[in-house]
Design an enzyme around this catalytic site. Sequence first.
Site, PDB file in Angstrom:
ATOM      1  N   HIS A   1     -71.119  -3.302 -27.363  1.00  0.00           N
ATOM      2  CA  HIS A   1     -71.218  -1.859 -27.163  1.00  0.00           C
ATOM      3  C   HIS A   1     -72.349  -1.274 -28.004  1.00  0.00           C
ATOM      4  O   HIS A   1     -72.830  -1.899 -28.949  1.00  0.00           O
ATOM      5  CB  HIS A   1     -69.896  -1.208 -27.536  1.00  0.00           C
ATOM      6  CG  HIS A   1     -68.728  -1.821 -26.826  1.00  0.00           C
ATOM      7  ND1 HIS A   1     -68.206  -1.319 -25.657  1.00  0.00           N
ATOM      8  CD2 HIS A   1     -68.000  -2.944 -27.104  1.00  0.00           C
ATOM      9  CE1 HIS A   1     -67.214  -2.085 -25.239  1.00  0.00           C
ATOM     10  NE2 HIS A   1     -67.074  -3.076 -26.107  1.00  0.00           N
TER      11      HIS A   1
ATOM     12  N   ARG B   1     -65.211  -3.123 -20.037  1.00  0.00           N
ATOM     13  CA  ARG B   1     -66.596  -2.877 -19.631  1.00  0.00           C
ATOM     14  C   ARG B   1     -67.536  -3.934 -20.198  1.00  0.00           C
ATOM     15  O   ARG B   1     -68.523  -4.304 -19.560  1.00  0.00           O
ATOM     16  CB  ARG B   1     -67.034  -1.469 -20.039  1.00  0.00           C
ATOM     17  CG  ARG B   1     -66.940  -1.130 -21.518  1.00  0.00           C
ATOM     18  CD  ARG B   1     -67.141   0.374 -21.682  1.00  0.00           C
ATOM     19  NE  ARG B   1     -67.179   0.840 -23.062  1.00  0.00           N
ATOM     20  CZ  ARG B   1     -66.119   1.168 -23.783  1.00  0.00           C
ATOM     21  NH1 ARG B   1     -64.901   1.019 -23.268  1.00  0.00           N
ATOM     22  NH2 ARG B   1     -66.256   1.629 -25.019  1.00  0.00           N
TER      23      ARG B   1
ATOM     24  N   GLU C   1     -66.349  -1.053 -29.502  1.00  0.00           N
ATOM     25  CA  GLU C   1     -67.160   0.111 -29.804  1.00  0.00           C
ATOM     26  C   GLU C   1     -66.613   0.842 -31.029  1.00  0.00           C
ATOM     27  O   GLU C   1     -65.443   0.661 -31.404  1.00  0.00           O
ATOM     28  CB  GLU C   1     -67.153   1.047 -28.584  1.00  0.00           C
ATOM     29  CG  GLU C   1     -67.863   2.387 -28.747  1.00  0.00           C
ATOM     30  CD  GLU C   1     -69.343   2.269 -29.066  1.00  0.00           C
ATOM     31  OE1 GLU C   1     -69.656   1.782 -30.179  1.00  0.00           O
ATOM     32  OE2 GLU C   1     -70.171   2.660 -28.232  1.00  0.00           O
TER      33      GLU C   1
END
Length: 249
Positions: A183, A60, A87
């Site tokens: 993130h 992502r 993250e």
Amino acid sequence: MYKLILIRHGQSEWNLSNQFTGWTDVDLTPQGVEEAKEAGRILKNSDLDIRYTYTSYLKRAIKTLNYVLEEMDRLWLPVEKTWRLNEKHYGMLQGQNKKEAVSVYGAEQVALWRRSYDVAPEPLPEDDPRHPRNDIRYKSIKYKEARPGTESLSDATRRIIPLWNVDIVQKLRQYKQVMVVAHGNSLRGIIKFMKNISNEEIVTLNIPTGIPYLMELDEDMQVVSDRYLGVTEEELKARQEGVANQTKA
């Protein structure tokens, strides 16, 4: 003056479904793709001259960076991928719906797991398929923190700071302008460290997806100014509140 541009990845599939994501490798939604492209357009129309980029091992963030660079017509820029920008690992919470977690564990406990500095969720057992030790991406990395079963923001920040001190600072001095696409919590860790935000105040820092955040730094790599780009105060506040309210009914 050195310039550090931070971008949280565009909306992911689990952002949309309101699930704890952590190190789970989920894709962008169509809205997330558009957020990434809009970030690229904002940067292209700015006076910035970004010359080096970083992202995590999670798609992502990688895809967000690619869309940003494509809109900037700078796909040629060097990209450094590192697990240190992943993250925060959410342990056993990964995959759970955030509001459902509140109904099971209570709002106060989930808030501590989600936003506090030093409280980590319950860890994944090492034989869980979701554990990083079972992921090929991390098997060759010698550092123990590259394969966590869970993390607090403190843990995530501790793995990020060596990247800042050893690598990003060097690239800033060399290239002057560096972009990091990562993130919500890995960027919270960087901002906390850079701005010396207290453990108590960091709870209220919410980073929306897909909006470029510019830090201007002096010769000592101290923050001189910081601001979001290409967004009104009203829109920024609404999107920050959206992040903060993900566990509310």
